[in-house]
Design an enzyme around this catalytic site. Structure first.
Site, PDB file in Angstrom:
ATOM      1  N   TYR A 444       0.494  -1.451   0.188  1.00 28.37           N
ATOM      2  CA  TYR A 444      -0.761  -0.103  -0.460  1.00 28.37           C
ATOM      3  C   TYR A 444       0.971   1.237  -0.080  1.00 28.37           C
ATOM      4  CZ  TYR A 444       0.323  -0.115   5.250  1.00 28.37           C
ATOM      5  OH  TYR A 444       0.178  -1.255   5.954  1.00 28.37           O
ATOM      6  N   GLU A 445       0.721   2.442  -0.401  1.00 24.71           N
ATOM      7  CA  GLU A 445       0.408   3.885  -0.444  1.00 24.71           C
ATOM      8  C   GLU A 445       1.354   3.692  -1.431  1.00 24.71           C
ATOM      9  OE1 GLU A 445      -0.601   6.170   0.967  1.00 24.71           O
ATOM     10  OE2 GLU A 445      -1.677   4.915   2.833  1.00 24.71           O
ATOM     11  N   GLY A 446       1.446   2.847  -2.949  1.00 26.36           N
ATOM     12  CA  GLY A 446       1.951   2.718  -4.495  1.00 26.36           C
ATOM     13  C   GLY A 446       3.104   1.297  -3.561  1.00 26.36           C
TER      14      GLY A 446
END
Length: 594
Positions: A444-446
């Site tokens: 997550y978060e890229g």
């Protein structure tokens, strides 16, 4: 045997006071002139007490209990709601928030240390309040005066928690495919939001009375792709000004059954004529989210560090007490009878794992705190040019830290489980939960692959990549200081200088090859980021060796620091050459389609 979380306060103090010498810079900041090292340490000690006593004990039980979903309502595990209320009452969400917005105004460096503790103690608990800092920064920077008056104070204080609603079933990392729509609400200054979002951490829960959602959607007459995205702030409940409230068309349709983080609700959310306000300019939603996402990515990096520290701490404690087989050798003064089983910490295979864990954890702590320190400089330095350079450097370091730390966090948990043998595979010893919980941080978060592409394509290869040059200057300056230091430190300085030169020449080679083959940088980005990560760990350990070596007679801590640094340069740093070889192979090879 210590299997419950203990904050690494001694090493935190070493990094802040000696590796960074942060307090000497704080004295130059008007708002921080009264902040000294003892005061900072008192803050961290109090944070450690709260985390160890109130948050860590909930970790294992929350993993077994999980979250419950019933008719749109989500219930978090026992103790989460109460401990979060105590967290807010103690003022921890506002630690680094600007005093003008009700915060304590302390450096982000201290907040990052707090985030490391929370992640290492109970990652699932951290997930719901994890976006408070980023959401506050976003609304503070881009929110309208009405939003700042009605929502910001409660978001900033932690009274209301917040989410970041980006992902949709057809639009994962490619946010340009988002379909959620926003239409003007007649007679108001707001919009109606319609659409569905998935994988929303803390989208619904019972920890606060209201949840404020930051939602990416397409406004009226929005162009296609990312240029058509706007950001809206949408409360779960609308207040009427007379103490009443009404449902705002925000619905949780279910929570995910996940591999880990079972105490954190990951929600599917539906927005049905949900009223919200535009944040920032229309069609500039991603620019508004940038502040929030940068803060989130550094926090995710600290999650990787927190997991690695917990893995090291548990494995080290277990290995000291678990006796198995006769040891080939034992340390001086060890109380092991001839021919008897010795603690597995004495066996070379286990010593290697434990030393690698320690070297990664303590090196990453220095780099993670260094990144936060640059963010403080970017926010507070008196000189505009210094602020800009610090911001550029922090922006360069953030994707490296996010990807490198989280990959190592998962790897550390797996290696630590190996120390436990079969006991590591069962829940009671805790390490299998760390392994499961740590895996999502790479996604997550890229995803880590996206972080690598961001680093190489956007921040290193373009002409005028100032931050990359600044980073190499920092590394080379440390190498020179080491080469002028005590004899044991000189070799580390020479090696660090060699690594910087290799990174620079490799970057030039990638740039030249990429001009001929536009897939090149995308093929090698992951290994390139890891290569820089290992160079940064070498930078961290070279400085640590330079500081610790002259003080080895003063405290055992410095002896251990010196020995770990020597081990790092002798052993784990071989990973740099391995990653460099993969970059070289990627520059020449092509990838078939499968």
């Amino acid at each position: 045997m210590t299997l419950t979380y203990q904050a690494p306060l001694r090493d935190m103090r070493f990094v802040m006071d000696e590796w960074l010498d942060a307090a000497s810079w704080w004295r130059d900041v008007p708002d921080w002139q009264d902040l000294d090292s003892p005061t900072a340490q008192q803050v961290l000690e109090e944070a450690a007490r709260f985390v160890e006593e109130r948050i860590a004990p909930l970790n294992a039980s929350a993993d077994l209990e999980g979250c419950r979903f019933d008719a749109g309502k989500v219930t978090t595990p026992a103790g989460f709601r109460e401990s979060y209320a105590e967290f807010v009452e103690a003022g921890w969400p506002t630690l680094s928030l600007d005093a003008g917005h009700g915060g304590q105004g302390l450096p982000q460096l201290l907040d990052v240390a707090l985030q490391e503790m929370l992640a290492g103690a109970n990652h699932a608990w951290l997930m719901s309040p994890g976006l408070t800092h980023g959401a506050t920064a976003c609304l503070q920077t881009y929110g309208s005066e009405r939003v700042k008056k009605a929502l910001l104070p409660k978001v900033a204080s932690g009274e209301w928690l917040s989410t970041m609603c980006l992902t949709e079933p057809q639009a994962g990392s490619d946010v340009g495919l988002i379909r959620s729509r926003a239409t003007e609400a007649p007679g108001t200054d707001g919009y109606f939001i319609d659409g569905s979002k998935i994988f929303i951490s803390g989208g619904a829960h019972d920890m606060t009375e209201n949840i404020v959602h930051l939602v990416l959607a397409r406004g009226p007459d929005a162009p296609p792709g990312t240029k058509g995205l706007s950001l809206f702030v949408v409360p779960e409940w609308l207040e009427d000004g007379d103490g009443g409230r009404s449902c705002n068309g925000v619905y949780c349709e279910g929570i995910e059954k996940k591999m880990g983080l079972k105490g954190s609700p990951t929600c599917t959310m539906r927005f049905e004529r949900a009223f919200g306000w535009l944040v920032g300019e229309a069609h500039r939603g991603l620019a508004c989210l940038f502040v929030m996402m940068n803060a989130a990515r550094l926090q995710v990096a600290m999650q990787g560090l927190g997991h690695a520290h917990t893995a090291w701490q548990r494995a080290h404690a277990y290995a000291q007490e678990r006796a198995q087989m006769r040891a080939v050798s034992v340390p001086p003064g060890a109380n092991v009878a001839p021919g008897k089983a010795a603690p597995i910490a004495f066996h070379p295979a286990m010593r290697r794992i434990l030393m690698e864990l320690r070297a990664i954890v303590e090196g990453e702590r220095a780099i993670g705190y260094w990144t936060a320190h640059w963010l403080d400089i970017a926010a507070r330095h008196a000189d505009v040019a210094e602020r800009e350079q610090a911001a550029q450097l922090a922006s360069l370091l953030t994707p490296i830290a996010k990807a490198f730390f989280t990959a190592n966090g998962y790897g550390a948990a797996s290696n630590a489980l190996q120390v436990f043998g079969g006991y590591g595979y069962i829940h009671e010893y805790g390490i299998e939960q760390t392994l499961r919980d740590s895996r999502v941080s790479m996604l997550y978060e890229g995803t880590n692959e996206i972080q690598a592409i961001d680093l190489l394509i956007r921040k290193v290869l373009p002409d005028g990549a100032v931050a990359f040059d600044v980073l190499l200057r920092q590394v080379r300056a440390e190498a020179r200081l080491c080469q002028e230091s005590d004899p044991p430190v000189r070799a580390a300085g020479a090696k660090l200088a060699e690594l910087a030169q290799t990174v620079e020449s490799t970057t030039r080679s990638i740039k030249a090859r990429h001009a001929q083959d536009p897939e090149t940088a995308y093929r090698v980005a992951d290994d390139y980021l890891a290569m820089l990560g290992w160079m940064l760990l070498a930078f961290a350990w070279a400085r640590a060796l330079r500081i610790a070596t002259p003080q080895c007679e003063a405290e055992t801590f410095y002896v251990e620091k010196r020995e770990t640094g020597r081990f790092f340069f002798d052993y784990p740093l071989a990973a740099f050459a391995y990653r460099r070889s993969l970059v070289a192979a990627g520059c020449e090879a092509t990838l078939p389609y499968v």
